[in-house]
Scaffold this motif. Structure first.
Motif, short mmCIF file in Angstrom:
data_model
loop_
_atom_site.label_atom_id
_atom_site.label_comp_id
_atom_site.label_asym_id
_atom_site.label_seq_id
_atom_site.Cartn_x
_atom_site.Cartn_y
_atom_site.Cartn_z
N ASP B 51 0.86 -1.18 0.00
CA ASP B 51 0.00 0.00 0.00
C ASP B 51 0.90 1.24 0.00
O ASP B 51 2.12 1.14 -0.12
CB ASP B 51 -0.98 -0.03 1.18
N ARG B 52 0.30 2.44 0.15
CA ARG B 52 1.07 3.67 -0.02
C ARG B 52 2.12 3.84 1.08
O ARG B 52 3.11 4.53 0.89
CB ARG B 52 0.16 4.88 -0.08
N HIS B 53 1.90 3.22 2.23
CA HIS B 53 2.85 3.36 3.32
C HIS B 53 3.84 2.21 3.36
O HIS B 53 4.62 2.09 4.30
CB HIS B 53 2.11 3.44 4.66
N THR B 227 -1.50 3.46 -4.36
CA THR B 227 -1.81 4.70 -3.65
C THR B 227 -2.78 4.44 -2.50
O THR B 227 -3.10 5.34 -1.74
CB THR B 227 -2.47 5.70 -4.61
N ASP B 229 -4.51 3.45 0.92
CA ASP B 229 -4.18 3.52 2.34
C ASP B 229 -4.85 2.31 3.00
O ASP B 229 -6.08 2.23 3.02
CB ASP B 229 -4.71 4.83 2.92
N ARG B 230 -4.05 1.40 3.54
CA ARG B 230 -4.62 0.15 4.00
C ARG B 230 -5.68 0.35 5.08
O ARG B 230 -6.76 -0.25 5.06
CB ARG B 230 -3.55 -0.80 4.53
N ASP B 251 -7.54 11.50 -3.02
CA ASP B 251 -6.88 12.72 -2.57
C ASP B 251 -7.11 13.78 -3.64
O ASP B 251 -6.59 13.66 -4.75
CB ASP B 251 -5.38 12.47 -2.39
N LEU B 258 -7.30 6.63 -2.56
CA LEU B 258 -6.94 6.23 -1.20
C LEU B 258 -7.63 4.94 -0.80
O LEU B 258 -7.11 4.15 -0.02
CB LEU B 258 -7.30 7.35 -0.22
N TYR B 584 -9.51 8.88 8.19
CA TYR B 584 -8.40 9.42 7.42
C TYR B 584 -7.78 10.65 8.08
O TYR B 584 -6.57 10.79 8.11
CB TYR B 584 -8.86 9.74 6.01
#
Lengths: 368, 616
Positions: B51-53, B227, B229-230, B251, B258, B584
């Motif tokens: 994921d994005r992180h 992109t 967000d889990r 976003d 997201l 979020y």
């Protein structure tokens, strides 16, 4: 009215050579398709027999008219062949990632094979018109260059590197035969050498370079062509002096050879008939090629001479490249062995060429 | 000269032939007798998905497959009997599996059981000497770490079929290979796949490798960072539990997706080894279409969320002024038909701001009438409706922006003026996907700037640092002035934060949310009332829409939600938006409280969703 002199001057020797090569071809093909496990592909052999019939008929047709008609109709033949190539580009059948085949009912045809003859005819026509002892200048060569490049690019896009390269090799051979001005020749070779560097470093992408390198160094691709070449060399080498005997080739029978009935058919022959058989086949090709060069030089009409040289060049290049390739001397590009490899279009083209050679041969003493 | 060249060439060929056949002939004859050179395949490890992180979402795990070599497993019955307790399979079962393999070869091991698990592996390995001819081979299996998580987005892989094999880009693949079939696994196949390697080996008569001649190492597939967000994606799926619907969160500053959730979902791990017939049937027979990615494939009338587009069009085309009021008696007569407002009693005098906040149908009937269908269609298209957004996923739907010409072409019947009225409130022929509405909401939030939806943040070659993040791609602007956009933004703020807004339920204490409710009719109102019993049946209930962005003054998230048969945009979809925003923006929202003390948030979280009143 059929002139009796046609029979007198008919080239029986060329016909005999053609039948000899054809018989060797059918015999080898029989072994290549019938000895294979798990399933013999008898249908391929039958198909090739039918193509022989069609090819011989086409050869006969090529005898009936004076070859000088080809000079008059050259551009039309060329245009038809180019149209067929364009047609293939849009409507051709995909086989193994490339688009080369034109499907017409039960038969499928490779226009890129026929286009070779068309290029030979139009180039012979052009060179015969302007030939001189001085040689051609760069400016004179513009038109032949365009006539060659159009089919070259169309075939390259299919993609079929082997046939495309062949078209250029045939054209280059014919051009060298009719002579280029010394200054132009040096300029041409010089600029070609200079051009290679920027093209290699700036134009070609990495994967394209990789593919070209593999062509010249099959060991660099041990899982693809490298493997094929090793198996082909084993097949040929294991034939030893006298071979393993008809239908006894193990490399062939166990399907270790890739494309054993098309591009790699020479390996089957060399495995089963050994050095003796392979040497005789090479000798037979040599005699055939000398014979056709003899026809070229015996002809007193420049168009006939250049035409015959072009045809000889085509068969000679295919012969050298194909056999060189299966023995690991030449890049692995798909070029069939004339008379021997399976493939209707290739056979048809070869037999039409033989027909034209015979035509030139039997009319060498006539002026109409 | 030609003859000399030809002679030279032939001489070279004959010399080569002599070298191969006479000089090296013995060696090649030996090699050909053993037929001993083989190719072995080395499969490339498929790329991981994060994921994005950088949270790992998909990787590969080893699968231990149990084989038996018939030539070594003698006596077979006894061996199988000894094998049985280790595997939990009965002797009859094992025997039957061995016998079911057609054309057995004594040399080629027969597969008994796939993926036996580590415990079974341990016992089989420790009893090796009692189990002649039993072999465990390790294979890589795709592993979806969180089952059911983002199943539509991540997709799944499966065995390649003949149609895929024929494709140009798959020339390297063979029968039996795995290939992405759905979702990101499919659309990013070229990055994830990697490159096959192999070995050229010499084997002995038993087929054992004696010598490795050449090795080409496999190249792993690239790692893909999405992109997504889990945590947000997980929240979205949790909020949809028990419903059929979709949630898309974007976003607005750059178009990065997201979260993209669709419910009901499925377990991708079922597909990895080939799904069973029962499971497959259960999936395709479920009326809520679990295999369908409703976020991009689902097409719904945008309902009252469309009023945002109608408002922008009306202001920009100057058919209304923000101050102008229209009287809503609860119905609007046009031609010989009566068009009802969702609120029977009517809204009274409303201006644009109140029309948006209270979702007055009559106001927008007027707007539609003044604009005409073609001007409405222009603004709808400029908002991104009616064409694919171009997200990196397959099977995306287009939606539909009806025009007079379209109807004539499609049905042969001329456009009826009255139909424009239905279109103006988002009904009629209008169709939009949740993703389209999310992207449009993002554009409204981001001062009219439209970005292409971005799903891939970065891609990294195996063992290397990720490439730079993919830049956002600006694809256009909403064709409205900043002043007009601000007026509509104000109206959307009023929907949630205002006294009479339809979505007061979506309020948070610390963060201002702007949004718009929508209730898409599944059955027309007339029919609905003809059949009183149908009212309660779920499949006749309306779809609930909600689009929103937050924080209102500096938006960082834009959301579109559809809940199929959820009845009211506010009650069914509003709370989902609220929780998404809370998840979020949560941690930072507290910090913002002090900065916003001069404007205390309304304390009550009042619901406007009583009865049919929430009709957006």
């Amino acid at each position: 009215m059929v002139d009796r002199r046609y029979f007198t001057y008919f080239d029986w020797g060329l016909l005999a050579l053609t039948f000899l090569l054809g018989l060797v071809g059918l015999m080898t093909l029989y072994s290549a398709v019938m000895a294979g496990v798990p399933t013999p592909q008898k249908a391929l052999f039958i198909k090739q027999l039918i193509w022989y019939g069609i090819g011989l008929a086409a050869m006969l047709v090529c005898l009936l008219f004076n070859y000088k008609l080809l000079e008059r109709w050259g551009l039309v033949i060329y245009a038809i062949c180019i149209l067929m190539l364009v047609w293939v580009m849009f409507f051709g059948k995909y086989v193994g990632g490339s688009r080369r085949w034109l499907i017409m009912g039960p038969v499928s045809l490779q226009p890129s094979e026929l286009v070779k003859i068309a290029v030979i005819i139009v180039l012979a026509r052009y060179y015969a018109k302007y030939v001189s002892s001085r040689g051609f200048s760069l400016r004179d060569l513009q038109i032949p260059a365009v006539l060659t490049l159009i089919p070259f690019i169309l075939i390259l896009r299919q993609p079929d590197l082997g046939t495309a390269g062949l078209v250029v090799l045939i054209a280059a051979t014919m051009t060298l035969f009719v002579k280029i001005e010394q200054r132009s020749l040096i300029l041409l070779i010089g600029s070609a050498v200079v051009m290679i560097f920027p093209v290699w470093f700036f134009v070609l992408k990495d994967y394209q370079k990789q593919r070209i390198l593999t062509l010249f160094n099959p060991e660099g691709d041990p899982l693809g062509t490298g493997y094929h070449i090793i198996q082909s060399k084993i097949a040929i080498g294991s034939g030893f002096l006298t071979g393993k005997g008809f239908l006894q080739g193990t490399q062939n029978a166990l399907s270790f050879l890739p494309e054993q009935h098309t591009d790699f058919i020479f390996s089957v022959l060399a495995e089963e008939w050994g050095f003796v058989g392979a040497f005789i086949l090479i000798l037979a090709f040599l005699v055939f090629l000398f014979w056709s060069l003899n026809i070229a030089f015996g002809c007193r009409d420049p168009f006939g001479t250049i035409l015959a040289v072009g045809i000889t060049a085509m068969i000679a290049w295919q012969f050298v490249i194909n056999i060189g390739m299966v023995m690991g001397l030449m890049p692995v590009v798909g070029v069939p062995l004339p008379f021997i490899s399976y493939g209707g279009s290739s056979l048809l083209t070869t037999l039409i060429c033989v027909g034209i050679l015979m035509n030139i041969s039997m009319r060498r003493f006539m002026f109409e | 000269m030609l003859m000399i060249a030809l002679l030279l060439a032939v001489m070279v060929l004959v010399l080569r032939l002599f070298y191969l056949q006479i000089i090296k002939g013995q060696e090649f004859r030996r090699l050909s007798l053993n037929n001993s050179i083989r190719l072995q395949n080395i499969d490339p490890p498929r790329g991981f998905i994060y994921d994005r992180h950088g949270t790992l979402l998909v990787d590969n795990r080893p699968s231990f497959d149990l084989f038996v070599s018939l030539k070594d497993a003698r006596p077979l019955a006894e061996t199988l009997a000894r094998l049985s307790p280790h595997t939990g399979l009965t002797v009859e079962d094992l025997t039957q599996r061995v016998q079911s393999v057609p054309r057995k070869s004594a040399f080629k091991p027969v597969l008994i059981e796939r993926d036996i698990g580590r415990d079974a592996l341990a016992t089989v390995e420790s009893h090796r000497y009692d189990l002649p001819g039993i072999d465990v081979q390790i294979r890589r299996l795709r592993n979806y770490i969180f089952p059911n998580f983002a199943a539509h987005l991540l997709g799944y892989i499966g065995e390649i079929n003949t149609k895929e094999l024929a494709l140009h880009e798959n020339t390297d693949l063979r029968m039996g290979d795995q290939i992405g079939k759905f979702g990101v696994e499919k659309s990013l196949e070229q990055y994830l796949r990697g490159e096959r390697g192999g070995r050229q080996v010499e084997v002995n008569a038993n087929g054992q490798v004696v010598r490795v001649l050449h090795t080409v190492y496999a190249r792993s597939g690239h790692s893909v960072y999405l992109t997504i967000d889990r945590a947000l994606q997980e929240k979205a799926e949790e909020l949809l539990t028990g419903e059929a619907g979709a949630v898309v969160a974007v976003d607005p500053q750059n178009g990065e997706i997201l979260a993209l959730a669709s419910n009901p979902s499925f377990d991708q791990n079922d597909f990895v080894t080939g799904i069973t017939t029962e499971k497959w049937r259960a999936l395709i027979e479920n009326p809520d279409r679990p295999l369908n990615n409703k976020a991009i494939q689902g097409e719904y009338p945008p309902a009252s969320t469309y009023k945002i587009i109608a408002s922008l069009a009306a202001l920009q085309e100057k058919v209304i002024t923000p101050e102008e009021t229209i009287f809503c008696p609860g119905y609007h007569r046009f031609g010989n038909r009566t068009y009802r407002c969702w609120r029977r009693g009517g809204h009274g005098k409303v201006d644009l701001n109140q029309a948006i906040a209270r979702s007055c149908d009559v106001y927008f009937y007027q707007v539609g009438q003044r604009l005409g269908i073609d001007r409405l269609a222009f603004y709808a298209r400029s908002a991104g409706l009616g064409k694919r957004t171009g997200i990196a996923l397959g099977h995306e739907s287009r939606g539909l922006v009806p025009t007079a010409a379209w109807k004539k072409r499609k049905t042969g019947i001329a456009w009826q003026e009255g139909e424009t009225l239905s279109v103006a409130i988002g009904q009629g022929f209008n169709l939009a996907t949740p993703l389209q509405m999310a992207m449009f909401t993002a554009a409204v939030a981001n001062d009219g700037k439209r970005y292409q939806p971005l799903l891939v943040k970065k891609i990294a070659k195996a063992g290397e640092q990720p490439s730079a993040a993919r830049p956002p791609k600006l694809i256009g602007r909403l064709p409205v002035t900043d002043i007009n956009l601000a007026l509509v933004q104000k109206g959307m703020w009023e929907v949630v934060q205002g006294e009479k807004g339809t979505a007061r339920i979506a309020r948070l204490k610390q963060i201002d949310i702007s949004g718009k409710t929508g209730t898409a009719q599944v059955v027309s109102l007339d029919k609905f009332e003809e059949n009183e019993e149908a009212k309660d049946e779920r499949r006749f209930k309306d779809h609930a829409w909600f689009i929103a962005y937050a924080p209102s003054e500096a938006p960082r998230i834009a959301i579109a939600i559809i809940v199929e048969h959820g009845e009211h945009g506010s009650s069914a979809a509003g709370p989902i938006a609220r929780e998404m925003v809370r998840t979020y923006l949560g941690p930072e929202a507290d910090a913002q409280v002090s900065a916003r003390t001069e404007k205390p948030a309304p304390a009550e979280d009042a619901s406007a969703a009583g009865g049919r009143g929430g009709h957006g």
